[in-house]
Design an enzyme around this catalytic site. Structure first.
Site, PDB file in Angstrom:
ATOM      1  N   ASN A   1     -42.548  17.741  12.750  1.00 50.66           N
ATOM      2  CA  ASN A   1     -43.772  17.083  12.272  1.00 50.66           C
ATOM      3  C   ASN A   1     -44.695  16.925  13.476  1.00 50.66           C
ATOM      4  O   ASN A   1     -44.478  16.044  14.306  1.00 50.66           O
ATOM      5  CB  ASN A   1     -43.385  15.721  11.669  1.00 50.66           C
ATOM      6  CG  ASN A   1     -44.594  14.873  11.317  1.00 50.66           C
ATOM      7  OD1 ASN A   1     -45.729  15.362  11.312  1.00 50.66           O
ATOM      8  ND2 ASN A   1     -44.344  13.604  11.022  1.00 50.66           N
ATOM      9  N   TRP A   2     -45.701  17.777  13.534  1.00 47.94           N
ATOM     10  CA  TRP A   2     -46.588  17.766  14.705  1.00 47.94           C
ATOM     11  C   TRP A   2     -47.565  16.601  14.685  1.00 47.94           C
ATOM     12  O   TRP A   2     -48.274  16.371  15.667  1.00 47.94           O
ATOM     13  CB  TRP A   2     -47.362  19.090  14.784  1.00 47.94           C
ATOM     14  CG  TRP A   2     -46.527  20.293  15.106  1.00 47.94           C
ATOM     15  CD1 TRP A   2     -45.153  20.334  15.252  1.00 47.94           C
ATOM     16  CD2 TRP A   2     -46.987  21.641  15.334  1.00 47.94           C
ATOM     17  NE1 TRP A   2     -44.747  21.618  15.545  1.00 47.94           N
ATOM     18  CE2 TRP A   2     -45.862  22.443  15.597  1.00 47.94           C
ATOM     19  CE3 TRP A   2     -48.248  22.241  15.322  1.00 47.94           C
ATOM     20  CZ2 TRP A   2     -45.947  23.806  15.868  1.00 47.94           C
ATOM     21  CZ3 TRP A   2     -48.343  23.604  15.582  1.00 47.94           C
ATOM     22  CH2 TRP A   2     -47.201  24.377  15.855  1.00 47.94           C
ATOM     23  N   LYS A   3     -47.627  15.921  13.550  1.00 48.08           N
ATOM     24  CA  LYS A   3     -48.573  14.799  13.395  1.00 48.08           C
ATOM     25  C   LYS A   3     -49.995  15.265  13.762  1.00 48.08           C
ATOM     26  O   LYS A   3     -50.328  16.423  13.556  1.00 48.08           O
ATOM     27  CB  LYS A   3     -48.116  13.590  14.217  1.00 48.08           C
ATOM     28  CG  LYS A   3     -46.659  13.230  13.901  1.00 48.08           C
ATOM     29  CD  LYS A   3     -46.227  11.882  14.393  1.00 48.08           C
ATOM     30  CE  LYS A   3     -44.782  11.652  13.994  1.00 48.08           C
ATOM     31  NZ  LYS A   3     -44.291  10.322  14.340  1.00 48.08           N
TER      32      LYS A   3
ATOM     33  N   HIS B   1     -44.557   9.549   4.602  1.00 45.10           N
ATOM     34  CA  HIS B   1     -44.239   9.222   5.989  1.00 45.10           C
ATOM     35  C   HIS B   1     -44.678   7.790   6.281  1.00 45.10           C
ATOM     36  O   HIS B   1     -45.698   7.336   5.752  1.00 45.10           O
ATOM     37  CB  HIS B   1     -44.938  10.201   6.940  1.00 45.10           C
ATOM     38  CG  HIS B   1     -44.444  10.059   8.346  1.00 45.10           C
ATOM     39  ND1 HIS B   1     -44.882   9.058   9.182  1.00 45.10           N
ATOM     40  CD2 HIS B   1     -43.521  10.768   9.046  1.00 45.10           C
ATOM     41  CE1 HIS B   1     -44.255   9.166  10.344  1.00 45.10           C
ATOM     42  NE2 HIS B   1     -43.427  10.192  10.285  1.00 45.10           N
TER      43      HIS B   1
ATOM     44  N   GLU C   1     -46.163   6.523   8.638  1.00 40.19           N
ATOM     45  CA  GLU C   1     -47.534   6.412   9.164  1.00 40.19           C
ATOM     46  C   GLU C   1     -48.554   6.510   8.032  1.00 40.19           C
ATOM     47  O   GLU C   1     -49.607   5.886   8.087  1.00 40.19           O
ATOM     48  CB  GLU C   1     -47.760   7.487  10.247  1.00 40.19           C
ATOM     49  CG  GLU C   1     -46.994   7.120  11.524  1.00 40.19           C
ATOM     50  CD  GLU C   1     -46.526   8.294  12.356  1.00 40.19           C
ATOM     51  OE1 GLU C   1     -47.028   9.417  12.192  1.00 40.19           O
ATOM     52  OE2 GLU C   1     -45.616   8.071  13.192  1.00 40.19           O
TER      53      GLU C   1
ATOM     54  N   GLU D   1     -36.048   7.593   7.990  1.00 42.54           N
ATOM     55  CA  GLU D   1     -36.702   7.384   9.275  1.00 42.54           C
ATOM     56  C   GLU D   1     -36.957   5.894   9.490  1.00 42.54           C
ATOM     57  O   GLU D   1     -37.958   5.353   8.982  1.00 42.54           O
ATOM     58  CB  GLU D   1     -38.050   8.097   9.316  1.00 42.54           C
ATOM     59  CG  GLU D   1     -37.974   9.590   9.111  1.00 42.54           C
ATOM     60  CD  GLU D   1     -39.187  10.293   9.713  1.00 42.54           C
ATOM     61  OE1 GLU D   1     -38.998  11.136  10.595  1.00 42.54           O
ATOM     62  OE2 GLU D   1     -40.327   9.973   9.300  1.00 42.54           O
TER      63      GLU D   1
ATOM     64  N   GLY E   1     -41.076   7.357  17.459  1.00 50.76           N
ATOM     65  CA  GLY E   1     -41.922   7.408  18.653  1.00 50.76           C
ATOM     66  C   GLY E   1     -41.608   6.344  19.697  1.00 50.76           C
ATOM     67  O   GLY E   1     -42.392   6.139  20.619  1.00 50.76           O
TER      68      GLY E   1
ATOM     69  N   SER F   1     -37.213   9.463  16.950  1.00 49.84           N
ATOM     70  CA  SER F   1     -36.823   9.667  18.354  1.00 49.84           C
ATOM     71  C   SER F   1     -35.672  10.649  18.539  1.00 49.84           C
ATOM     72  O   SER F   1     -34.854  10.498  19.440  1.00 49.84           O
ATOM     73  CB  SER F   1     -36.504   8.322  19.027  1.00 49.84           C
ATOM     74  OG  SER F   1     -37.689   7.534  19.112  1.00 49.84           O
TER      75      SER F   1
ATOM     76  N   GLY G   1     -40.574  14.399  15.419  1.00 45.18           N
ATOM     77  CA  GLY G   1     -41.980  14.232  15.749  1.00 45.18           C
ATOM     78  C   GLY G   1     -42.263  14.724  17.157  1.00 45.18           C
ATOM     79  O   GLY G   1     -42.397  15.928  17.408  1.00 45.18           O
ATOM     80  N   GLY G   2     -42.347  13.809  18.099  1.00 46.38           N
ATOM     81  CA  GLY G   2     -42.746  14.127  19.472  1.00 46.38           C
ATOM     82  C   GLY G   2     -42.037  15.331  20.082  1.00 46.38           C
ATOM     83  O   GLY G   2     -42.687  16.202  20.679  1.00 46.38           O
TER      84      GLY G   2
HETATM   85  P1  PGA Z   1     -40.579  10.925  16.526  1.00 46.55           P
HETATM   86  O1  PGA Z   1     -41.225  10.958  15.055  1.00 46.55           O
HETATM   87  O2  PGA Z   1     -39.561  12.035  16.575  1.00 46.55           O
HETATM   88  O3  PGA Z   1     -41.734  11.144  17.449  1.00 46.55           O
HETATM   89  O4  PGA Z   1     -39.936   9.591  16.674  1.00 46.55           O
HETATM   90  C1  PGA Z   1     -40.458  11.264  13.921  1.00 46.55           C
HETATM   91  C2  PGA Z   1     -41.317  11.241  12.693  1.00 46.55           C
HETATM   92  O5  PGA Z   1     -42.222  10.392  12.614  1.00 46.55           O
HETATM   93  O6  PGA Z   1     -41.146  12.065  11.769  1.00 46.55           O
END
Ligand code: PGA
Length: 252
Positions: free
Chosen positions: A10-12, A98, A100, A168, A174, A212, A233-234
């Site tokens: 997930n590149w956000k 998600h 977010e 999640e 993050g 994470s 994500g990251g």
């Molecule tokens: P993260 O994000 O790996 O940066 O913690 C995961 C996600 O939000 O899908």
């Protein structure tokens, strides 16, 4: 029978035309050259980069996903993207719910469910996200919260063949913090048991862990019973680290 392992990036809200092309091309080259039994792999870039990424991954086993969709097929919804357009762009998956989106856009379980239903109607596999906040965990409510999210967000027509669920914990996203393997195992069991209400195929459902995940902890997290893959994500923005996670996916 357990689900086929699945690693999604997930590149956000990150990337440009050139960085997206370089990252996707690097991963596609690794996938084409790999002699490993690879998991399913999906990249979920921001919507304007879908075309660039689909070109870069052509001819590789990597698939395309999106980060969100609208519940409607088309119409007066400025700034939104429909599941049908995503499918038309070559997507196979779309992340819905998600944390977010739930936090930034006030998405409720019923909104998430409507988006997941649209994804299914458009021929996409929704990756439905659930997870408790830190306050909910500290109050001993993690299982109750996640049970309610799964029950409220899953379309009635969901099967293990057409949906994926990602657990999640919001406090792990993050932050560099992760739950213990025992906590991950317990929460994945909660997700699977909730999905299983009225369904016979829960053993086949892919449940991803997200929050994470990095190359350095992927082997531990992905070895937990009931974990079928990761939503990353990251670390998915770094080809070397993301590839380490792919290599740590369960082999089955
Ligand atoms: P993260 O994000 O790996 O940066 O913690 C995961 C996600 O939000 O899908």
């Amino acid at each position: 029978m357990a689900a086929m392992p699945f690693i999604a990036g997930n590149w956000k809200m990150n990337g440009t035309l050139s960085s997206a092309k370089a990252l996707a091309a690097d991963l596609a080259a690794r996938a084409r050259a790999s002699t490993l039994k690879l998991p399913r792999i999906a990249l979920c870039p921001p919507a304007p980069l879908l075309a660039e990424v689909t070109t870069a991954i052509a001819g590789s086993p990597i698939t395309l996903g999106a980060q969100d969709c609208h519940a409607k097929e088309k119409g007066a919804h400025t700034g939104d993207v429909s599941a049908w357009l995503l499918a038309n762009m070559g997507c196979k998956f779309v992340i819905v719910g998600h944390s977010e989106r739930r936090a930034d856009h006030g998405e409720t379980d019923s909104v998430v469910k409507a988006k997941a239903e649209a994804a299914l109607a458009a021929g996409l596999t929704p990756i439905i996200c659930v997870g408790e906040t830190e306050a909910e965990r500290n109050a001993g409510k993690a299982a109750d919260v996640v049970r309610a999210q799964v029950a409220g967000s899953l379309p009635g027509q969901a099967t293990a063949a057409n949906v994926v669920i990602a657990y999640e914990p919001v406090w792990a996203i993050g932050t560099g913090r992760t739950p213990t393997p025992d906590d991950v195992k317990a929460m994945h069991a909660v997700v699977r048991q909730t999905y299983a209400q009225g369904r016979a195929d829960s053993a086949d459902l892919a449940i991803l862990y997200g929050g994470s995940v990095k190359g350095s902890n992927a082997a531990t997290l992905l070895a937990v019973q009931g974990v079928d893959g990761a939503l990353v994500g990251g670390a998915s923005l770094d080809a070397v680290d993301f590839w380490k996670i792919i290599e740590a996916a369960p082999k089955r």
